[in-house]
Write a protein that holds these residues in place. Structure first.
Motif, PDB file in Angstrom:
ATOM      1  N   LEU A 226       0.809  -1.218   0.000  1.00  0.00           N
ATOM      2  CA  LEU A 226       0.000   0.000   0.000  1.00  0.00           C
ATOM      3  C   LEU A 226       0.843   1.269   0.000  1.00  0.00           C
ATOM      4  O   LEU A 226       0.307   2.365  -0.163  1.00  0.00           O
ATOM      5  CB  LEU A 226      -0.920   0.006   1.231  1.00  0.00           C
ATOM      6  N   HIS A 227       2.138   1.140   0.238  1.00  0.00           N
ATOM      7  CA  HIS A 227       3.025   2.310   0.352  1.00  0.00           C
ATOM      8  C   HIS A 227       2.629   3.188   1.543  1.00  0.00           C
ATOM      9  O   HIS A 227       2.788   4.412   1.501  1.00  0.00           O
ATOM     10  CB  HIS A 227       3.021   3.142  -0.939  1.00  0.00           C
ATOM     11  N   TRP A 228       2.110   2.565   2.588  1.00  0.00           N
ATOM     12  CA  TRP A 228       1.837   3.289   3.825  1.00  0.00           C
ATOM     13  C   TRP A 228       3.103   3.283   4.665  1.00  0.00           C
ATOM     14  O   TRP A 228       3.791   2.272   4.774  1.00  0.00           O
ATOM     15  CB  TRP A 228       0.724   2.622   4.622  1.00  0.00           C
ATOM     16  N   LYS A 229       3.407   4.407   5.292  1.00  0.00           N
ATOM     17  CA  LYS A 229       4.588   4.493   6.143  1.00  0.00           C
ATOM     18  C   LYS A 229       4.377   3.667   7.414  1.00  0.00           C
ATOM     19  O   LYS A 229       3.288   3.642   7.968  1.00  0.00           O
ATOM     20  CB  LYS A 229       4.884   5.956   6.502  1.00  0.00           C
ATOM     21  N   SER A 230       5.455   3.013   7.852  1.00  0.00           N
ATOM     22  CA  SER A 230       5.379   2.188   9.056  1.00  0.00           C
ATOM     23  C   SER A 230       5.096   3.050  10.284  1.00  0.00           C
ATOM     24  O   SER A 230       5.688   4.128  10.450  1.00  0.00           O
ATOM     25  CB  SER A 230       6.689   1.419   9.257  1.00  0.00           C
ATOM     26  N   ASN A 231       4.201   2.564  11.127  1.00  0.00           N
ATOM     27  CA  ASN A 231       3.887   3.214  12.407  1.00  0.00           C
ATOM     28  C   ASN A 231       3.413   4.659  12.251  1.00  0.00           C
ATOM     29  O   ASN A 231       3.572   5.471  13.153  1.00  0.00           O
ATOM     30  CB  ASN A 231       5.106   3.174  13.346  1.00  0.00           C
ATOM     31  N   ASP A 238      -4.258   7.895   1.637  1.00  0.00           N
ATOM     32  CA  ASP A 238      -4.033   6.465   1.835  1.00  0.00           C
ATOM     33  C   ASP A 238      -5.351   5.696   1.823  1.00  0.00           C
ATOM     34  O   ASP A 238      -5.460   4.630   1.204  1.00  0.00           O
ATOM     35  CB  ASP A 238      -3.308   6.222   3.158  1.00  0.00           C
ATOM     36  N   TRP A 239      -6.346   6.241   2.506  1.00  0.00           N
ATOM     37  CA  TRP A 239      -7.639   5.551   2.569  1.00  0.00           C
ATOM     38  C   TRP A 239      -8.339   5.564   1.212  1.00  0.00           C
ATOM     39  O   TRP A 239      -8.994   4.587   0.827  1.00  0.00           O
ATOM     40  CB  TRP A 239      -8.535   6.193   3.636  1.00  0.00           C
ATOM     41  N   GLU A 240      -8.174   6.639   0.466  1.00  0.00           N
ATOM     42  CA  GLU A 240      -8.766   6.692  -0.880  1.00  0.00           C
ATOM     43  C   GLU A 240      -8.111   5.651  -1.789  1.00  0.00           C
ATOM     44  O   GLU A 240      -8.777   4.995  -2.601  1.00  0.00           O
ATOM     45  CB  GLU A 240      -8.592   8.097  -1.473  1.00  0.00           C
ATOM     46  N   GLN A 241      -6.804   5.509  -1.638  1.00  0.00           N
ATOM     47  CA  GLN A 241      -6.082   4.507  -2.417  1.00  0.00           C
ATOM     48  C   GLN A 241      -6.582   3.103  -2.074  1.00  0.00           C
ATOM     49  O   GLN A 241      -6.819   2.280  -2.970  1.00  0.00           O
ATOM     50  CB  GLN A 241      -4.579   4.597  -2.120  1.00  0.00           C
ATOM     51  N   LEU A 242      -6.761   2.838  -0.781  1.00  0.00           N
ATOM     52  CA  LEU A 242      -7.233   1.528  -0.355  1.00  0.00           C
ATOM     53  C   LEU A 242      -8.644   1.265  -0.874  1.00  0.00           C
ATOM     54  O   LEU A 242      -8.945   0.155  -1.344  1.00  0.00           O
ATOM     55  CB  LEU A 242      -7.207   1.427   1.173  1.00  0.00           C
TER      56      LEU A 242
END
Length: 316
Positions: A226-231, A238-242
């Motif tokens: 997802l290319h979300w940053k850790s922690n 990000d939520w739109e991408q998901l």
């Protein structure tokens, strides 16, 4: 006077001889007799070496327990110690920022990724980012978490054992015997993974970043990063991408490195996604070792997948 001079001459010669012996002893302690210093960049490498050697080697993992070994940087005193080590064992695939930033003597460095070149996984969109007002673009990169497939860890251990033997040939018999013991200890993990692969093949998972690709390949799974940053809490983008990915893929599983908070878990559940936390063990566990912790995590993973299978199966 002559006898007195003879006594003094004899005493002087004895003193010189004693001093020379002491110097030779100190020099011996400073070279061959001292433990060989081996520096590692993460816990899995530390575990391998601890499994292979005895007191003739000193193992240094310089990363403090509360620091991330991927981004930690050493201070001046630690740098000096690292550069004076007999052997520096790195992971490769750009794991550990300090390896890229320090000037390390090449003759002392073993990059374990070179031992598994044929098995390396490259992700085309390993890193996605923007520069200024320009659009997003991506860079390819190699996933570094080899040890999540115990078969690859065993190949890392083979390469490390050979280098340790070159460093201390007298320890060859012990190191080779310990190498076989290490491989035997990894067999239960491979058996667990065989069971998971047989029982739950073809699964699709989300992950925040490229971590679980070797585990996924071992189990015949597909990872979607997802290319979300850790922690870091996911932002609106990000939520739109998901949401967009879910409309295309409708994936119901996600692997996380650390336990997500209740709010994040709830929001993912609203998207139809169940989360399993699998610690990649880049840092030493508080209890047990690599094998015992991976065994326990795989047991929990099997239970999780069994429950997901029951939930998704229509009642008869």
């Amino acid at each position: 006077m002559q006898p007195v001079l003879k006594v003094f001459s004899l005493f002087f010669l004895l003193m010189i001889s004693a001093c020379q012996s002491k110097t030779d002893e100190v020099q011996q302690q400073g070279t061959g007799e001292r433990p060989r210093l081996v520096v590692v960049v993460n816990y899995p490498l530390q575990f391998i070496i601890e499994s292979l050697v005895g007191p003739e080697f000193q193992i240094l993992n310089p990363v403090p327990p509360d620091e991330n070994p991927e981004i930690w940087l050493p201070g001046d005193a630690t740098i000096q110690t690292i550069q004076q080590a007999d052997l520096i064992i790195t992971n490769g695939a750009d794991f550990a920022d300090w390896v890229k930033k320090l000037s390390l003597p090449r003759s002392k460095v073993l990059r374990t990724s070179l031992a598994i070149k044929d098995a390396l996984i490259t992700v085309p969109d390993f890193e996605v980012h923007r520069h200024g007002t320009g659009g997003a673009h991506s860079h390819a990169g190699t996933v570094a978490f080899f040890w999540l497939d115990p078969r690859l860890m065993a190949r890392q251990a083979d390469a490390i054992a050979e280098r340790l033997i070159n460093l201390d040939p007298e320890s060859e018999k012990e190191i080779r015997a310990n190498l076989e013991k290490l491989k035997v200890s990894l067999k239960p993990l491979n058996q667990q993974l065989d069971q998971i692969q047989e029982g739950y093949p073809g699964l699709h998972w989300y992950c925040r970043r490229p971590v679980y690709q070797y585990l996924a390949k071992r189990c015949d799974w597909t990872m979607h990063q997802l290319h979300w940053k850790s922690n870091v809490k996911p932002n609106l983008e990000d939520w739109e991408q998901l949401k967009s990915l879910q409309e295309q893929q409708n994936i119901s599983l996600m692997l996380c490195e650390t336990e997500p908070g209740q709010e994040l878990t709830k929001r993912l559940q609203e998207q139809g996604i169940s989360v399993f936390t699998l610690n990649p063990l880049t840092m030493a566990p508080t209890q047990g070792d690599y094998v015992s912790n991976m065994q326990l995590q795989l047991i929990h993973l099997q239970k999780f997948l069994k429950q997901q299978q029951k939930t998704s199966s229509p009642e008869k």
